[in-house]
Design a protein around this motif. Structure first.
Motif, mmCIF file in Angstrom:
data_model
loop_
_atom_site.group_PDB
_atom_site.id
_atom_site.type_symbol
_atom_site.label_atom_id
_atom_site.label_comp_id
_atom_site.label_asym_id
_atom_site.label_seq_id
_atom_site.Cartn_x
_atom_site.Cartn_y
_atom_site.Cartn_z
ATOM 1 N N ASP A 86 -1.062 -6.699 -5.218
ATOM 2 C CA ASP A 86 -2.321 -6.586 -5.945
ATOM 3 C C ASP A 86 -2.583 -7.919 -6.649
ATOM 4 N N GLU A 87 -3.394 -8.748 -6.019
ATOM 5 C CA GLU A 87 -3.613 -10.090 -6.583
ATOM 6 C C GLU A 87 -4.364 -10.051 -7.911
ATOM 7 N N ASP A 88 -5.182 -9.010 -8.109
ATOM 8 C CA ASP A 88 -6.000 -8.934 -9.329
ATOM 9 C C ASP A 88 -5.161 -8.850 -10.596
ATOM 10 N N ILE A 89 -3.968 -8.330 -10.416
ATOM 11 C CA ILE A 89 -3.133 -8.117 -11.605
ATOM 12 C C ILE A 89 -2.872 -9.440 -12.328
ATOM 13 N N VAL A 90 -2.777 -10.521 -11.553
ATOM 14 C CA VAL A 90 -2.463 -11.819 -12.147
ATOM 15 C C VAL A 90 -3.560 -12.212 -13.141
ATOM 16 N N GLY A 91 -4.808 -12.069 -12.720
ATOM 17 C CA GLY A 91 -5.931 -12.407 -13.597
ATOM 18 C C GLY A 91 -5.909 -11.564 -14.863
ATOM 19 N N LYS A 92 -5.599 -10.294 -14.696
ATOM 20 C CA LYS A 92 -5.573 -9.407 -15.875
ATOM 21 C C LYS A 92 -4.478 -9.834 -16.858
ATOM 22 N N ILE A 93 -3.343 -10.222 -16.311
ATOM 23 C CA ILE A 93 -2.249 -10.653 -17.197
ATOM 24 C C ILE A 93 -2.651 -11.943 -17.921
ATOM 25 N N ILE A 94 -3.262 -12.867 -17.162
ATOM 26 C CA ILE A 94 -3.668 -14.140 -17.784
ATOM 27 C C ILE A 94 -4.684 -13.884 -18.902
ATOM 28 N N ASP A 95 -5.618 -12.976 -18.650
ATOM 29 C CA ASP A 95 -6.679 -12.721 -19.639
ATOM 30 C C ASP A 95 -6.128 -12.259 -20.982
ATOM 31 N N SER A 96 -5.074 -11.499 -20.932
ATOM 32 C CA SER A 96 -4.567 -11.014 -22.232
ATOM 33 C C SER A 96 -3.236 -11.662 -22.616
ATOM 34 N N ALA A 97 -2.965 -12.839 -22.060
ATOM 35 C CA ALA A 97 -1.684 -13.503 -22.345
ATOM 36 C C ALA A 97 -1.564 -13.831 -23.828
ATOM 37 N N LEU A 98 -0.337 -13.879 -24.308
ATOM 38 C CA LEU A 98 -0.093 -14.123 -25.734
ATOM 39 C C LEU A 98 0.111 -15.608 -26.038
ATOM 40 N N VAL A 99 0.007 -16.432 -25.009
ATOM 41 C CA VAL A 99 0.015 -17.880 -25.239
ATOM 42 C C VAL A 99 -1.290 -18.409 -24.647
ATOM 43 N N ASP A 100 -1.678 -19.616 -25.035
ATOM 44 C CA ASP A 100 -2.897 -20.186 -24.464
ATOM 45 C C ASP A 100 -2.636 -20.582 -23.027
ATOM 46 N N VAL A 101 -3.359 -19.952 -22.119
ATOM 47 C CA VAL A 101 -3.167 -20.291 -20.711
ATOM 48 C C VAL A 101 -4.355 -21.123 -20.246
ATOM 49 N N ALA A 146 3.753 -17.710 -18.894
ATOM 50 C CA ALA A 146 4.421 -17.830 -20.196
ATOM 51 C C ALA A 146 4.480 -19.283 -20.659
ATOM 52 N N GLU A 147 4.504 -20.186 -19.695
ATOM 53 C CA GLU A 147 4.498 -21.611 -20.061
ATOM 54 C C GLU A 147 3.093 -22.080 -20.419
ATOM 55 N N GLY A 148 2.104 -21.190 -20.251
ATOM 56 C CA GLY A 148 0.726 -21.545 -20.593
ATOM 57 C C GLY A 148 0.051 -22.355 -19.500
ATOM 58 N N ASP A 149 0.542 -22.226 -18.285
ATOM 59 C CA ASP A 149 -0.013 -23.022 -17.199
ATOM 60 C C ASP A 149 -0.330 -22.117 -16.019
ATOM 61 N N ALA A 150 -1.613 -21.806 -15.875
ATOM 62 C CA ALA A 150 -1.989 -20.940 -14.772
ATOM 63 C C ALA A 150 -2.671 -21.737 -13.660
ATOM 64 N N THR A 151 -2.563 -23.056 -13.771
ATOM 65 C CA THR A 151 -3.306 -23.874 -12.808
ATOM 66 C C THR A 151 -2.666 -23.875 -11.431
#
Ligand code: WTA
Length: 635
Positions: free
Chosen positions: A620-635, A605-610
């Motif tokens: 399920d680690e894959d879920i994180v990538g899926k959430i990032i891909d469709s995030a509503l802020v620039d990640v 949500a802070e736009g920082d996936a680093t």
């Protein structure tokens, strides 16, 4: 008169005095107020139970320190200046003597409804003088007031009325907010249907909107005060009897009824008001908060009135009829001290400086902020454009639970730094601890903000749930009161509040629990589960970001669901809790034991996936990538 510090040397002297002997220090402050019977002991406490008793054995009525003590000396001075929503309507001012009469009459009116010492009275009202009058009338007869902010929904109102067990509700037909009218009575009617304890509803006519009066239950305000005696003897109260309950949000879903008691709260709000704002007799003081929040209780009503101050109440909003309204009020009433929230400053700043054009603002001496961290840009704008580089800013840090300001500059005395609440007030002993509870001594440290010794204004319990009080504030770090805030103490020993470290978010200066919002979202029929976090928002400070699992989409599609989720939250809690962003996700990042890893969602949500940290414990680690891909802020 309440003792006043005049110099920085004086501050250090008082601080030292309070540190070496808090009992003597607070006794001296208490002596400035009116007590019917003096205390046997200044304080009796431990943070384990916790048991916090101030001015043990003392008897008083807080309204006698406001009125009886002072009527002969300043009865004809103005107590309340009221500025209506619509500037064309006449402003009202009430002297101490006039206010006293109104308070007494309404106190008698409450008595005629059978309200007695210890009974709870709920208030759901706009910012009108009657609201302040009603609080003091409750205090006069020893009833416990519980104000519920007039932006809450029927459901939230009902929950609070029931939790408090209020038998009387005070409401107005409607409330003006800029060009709109909120149908307060209609909302209250819906709420009270679920509140079997409520016996009477007193209705103030304000907007003259259409309402239904329920026979046998509802009575008009003007009817009930009509013919009441102008004197009501003050009920003799114990220093530790309750003064009010005020609901606030915490980490879990259910709001907490924070309980404040009379003696300590009186001493603390009186002392801090005078010193933080450096109030002098004759000054006009304007706090823009709503009395539905603690700031309004402590620094519109009690603190100022205990000091014989002129306190300005404003019914409307800062942006109506335009974004110059606050400044018009400052000029019109020659305001000397102005106290507001960073979110208001940011919003006015974003609308441009043209609204300041032509405003004199030369009466201003002191500016204050409260409720959330103030960013440097907003601080400078406030300082330069509103205060014209002349007015010190007091960045006051405190909480509903603390009753009054704990860390703040004293206006014009403590050198300030933008975004720092600076130094603790006398009698306040903060400590910073790491996550293991080890105290971090010295300067240039960062950690959890705790307080190691009681101060008179602190909350005594959560209404009906002392265990929760203990567990929330006194068990995280042994023998300390834990604030829930992170803090840094810089190289000069100055405190900078970093924000909440728990699941509480601060949206436009309103405190909300993420769990409360999640519960509301989960009531949506298509939602399986959800997780809510805060994210940086340019105006609101924090915005509300909801990650929602919603496997079946309705005919309205994704957009329709998002909208109905937002509306659902507005309806269940109130518009202040409406999520800004709703992201529909296939699942939430959970550990194998089923716990949602909010840390990850916060980062996204802070736009920082680093730097998401260790995610290997995720189911399920894959879920994180899926959430990032469709995030509503620039990640
Ligand atoms: C935050 C409002 C930074 C903090 C009086 C606290 C602040 C919460 C400040 C309490 C400030 C309040 N600087 N943060 N000057 N003042 N806060 O109970 O996170 O509505 O814990 O009381 O607001 O909010 P509450």
């Amino acid at each position: 008169m309440i003792n006043k510090i005049h110099t920085l040397g004086g501050y250090f002297h008082e601080y030292q005095k309070s540190y070496s002997n808090p009992e003597d220090f607070w006794e001296q402050q208490a002596e400035c107020l009116y007590w019917r019977k003096r205390w046997d002991k200044v304080i009796d406490w431990n943070f384990e139970e916790p048991r916090i008793n101030w001015f043990v054995g003392a008897k008083l009525n807080i309204t006698e320190s406001i009125f009886e003590k002072n009527l002969y000396t300043h009865g004809d001075n103005t107590a309340i200046i009221w500025e209506p929503n619509d500037a064309d309507e006449q402003a009202i001012s009430l002297t101490y003597r006039q206010l006293y009469v109104e308070v007494n009459k309404f106190a008698n009116a409450l008595k005629s409804l059978g309200v007695k010492k210890g009974d709870r009275v709920a208030l759901y009202m706009p910012m009108v003088p009657e609201l302040a009058i009603a609080l003091l009338a409750c205090a006069r007869i020893g009833a416990i007031h519980s104000v519920i902010f007039a932006g809450f929904s029927a459901q939230s109102l009902a929950d609070r009325i029931n939790d408090a067990g209020a038998k009387v509700v005070l409401v107005s037909d409607g409330g003006y907010r800029g060009s709109k009218i909120t149908p307060l009575k209609e909302i209250a009617d819906e709420a009270i249907e679920q509140c079997p304890v409520v016996e009477s509803v007193v209705v103030l006519k304000r907007t003259k909107c259409d309402i239904q009066m329920v026979g046998g239950r509802d009575i008009w305000w003007h009817d009930i005060i009509d013919g009441q005696d102008e004197y009501c003897p003050a009920e003799e109260m114990d220093a530790e009897d309750p003064l009010f309950i005020l609901y606030t949000s915490g980490s879990t879903g259910k709001p907490k009824g924070i309980l404040h008691t009379i003696g300590g709260y009186m001493v603390y709000t009186a002392y801090t008001f005078r010193n933080v704002f450096q109030y002098s007799r004759g000054d006009v003081y304007f706090c823009t908060a709503d009395i539905g929040w603690i700031t309004g209780h402590s620094y519109i009503v009690y603190g100022p009135l205990l000091n014989g101050a002129q306190t300005l109440m404003f019914e409307g909003i800062p942006t109506w009829p335009d974004a110059g309204r606050f400044w018009d009020i400052v000029d019109k009433h020659q305001v000397n001290q102005f106290y507001t929230a960073p979110t208001a400053i940011r919003s006015l700043l974003s609308l441009g400086n043209e609204y300041l054009a032509g405003k004199r603002l030369d009466s201003l001496k002191v500016l204050g902020t409260v409720g959330e961290p103030i960013n440097e840009d907003a601080w400078h704008w406030y300082h330069d454009h509103v205060g014209k580089n002349r007015c010190p800013i007091v960045d006051t840090w405190w909480q509903t639970e603390t009753g009054g300001v704990l860390i703040s500059p004293l206006a014009g005395i403590t050198p300030t730094k933008p975004s720092f609440a600076t130094l603790p007030l006398p009698g306040v002993f903060p400590v910073i601890v790491d996550n293991e509870g080890k105290e971090l001594k010295g300067n240039s440290v960062e950690g959890n903000l705790c307080i190691k010794f009681p101060w008179p204004g602190m909350a005594r319990t959560i209404w009906g749930d002392h265990d929760r009080f203990r567990d929330t504030y006194f068990t995280s770090f042994k023998n300390y009161y834990f604030t829930g805030d992170g803090v840094r103490r810089d190289e000069d020993g100055y405190y900078r509040i970093l924000g909440r470290v728990d699941d509480v978010i601060n949206v436009s200066g309103h405190r909300l629990g993420t769990a409360e919002i999640e519960n509301a979202i989960n009531e949506h029929p298509l939602v399986n589960e959800s997780a809510v976090v805060g994210y940086p928002h340019a105006i609101k400070g924090q915005g509300i970001y909801a990650f929602v699992v919603c496997p079946i989409l309705s005919t309205g599609g994704e957009e329709g669901i998002r909208k109905s989720i937002k509306e659902g939250v507005s309806k269940i809690i109130g518009p202040i809790a409406r999520p800004d962003l709703v992201q529909l996700v296939p699942g939430l990042p959970k550990t194998r034991s089923g716990k949602i890893m909010r840390r990850i969602l916060r980062k996204i949500a802070e736009g920082d996936a680093t730097n998401l940290g260790d995610i290997s414990t995720l189911l399920d680690e894959d879920i994180v990538g899926k959430i990032i891909d469709s995030a509503l802020v620039d990640v």
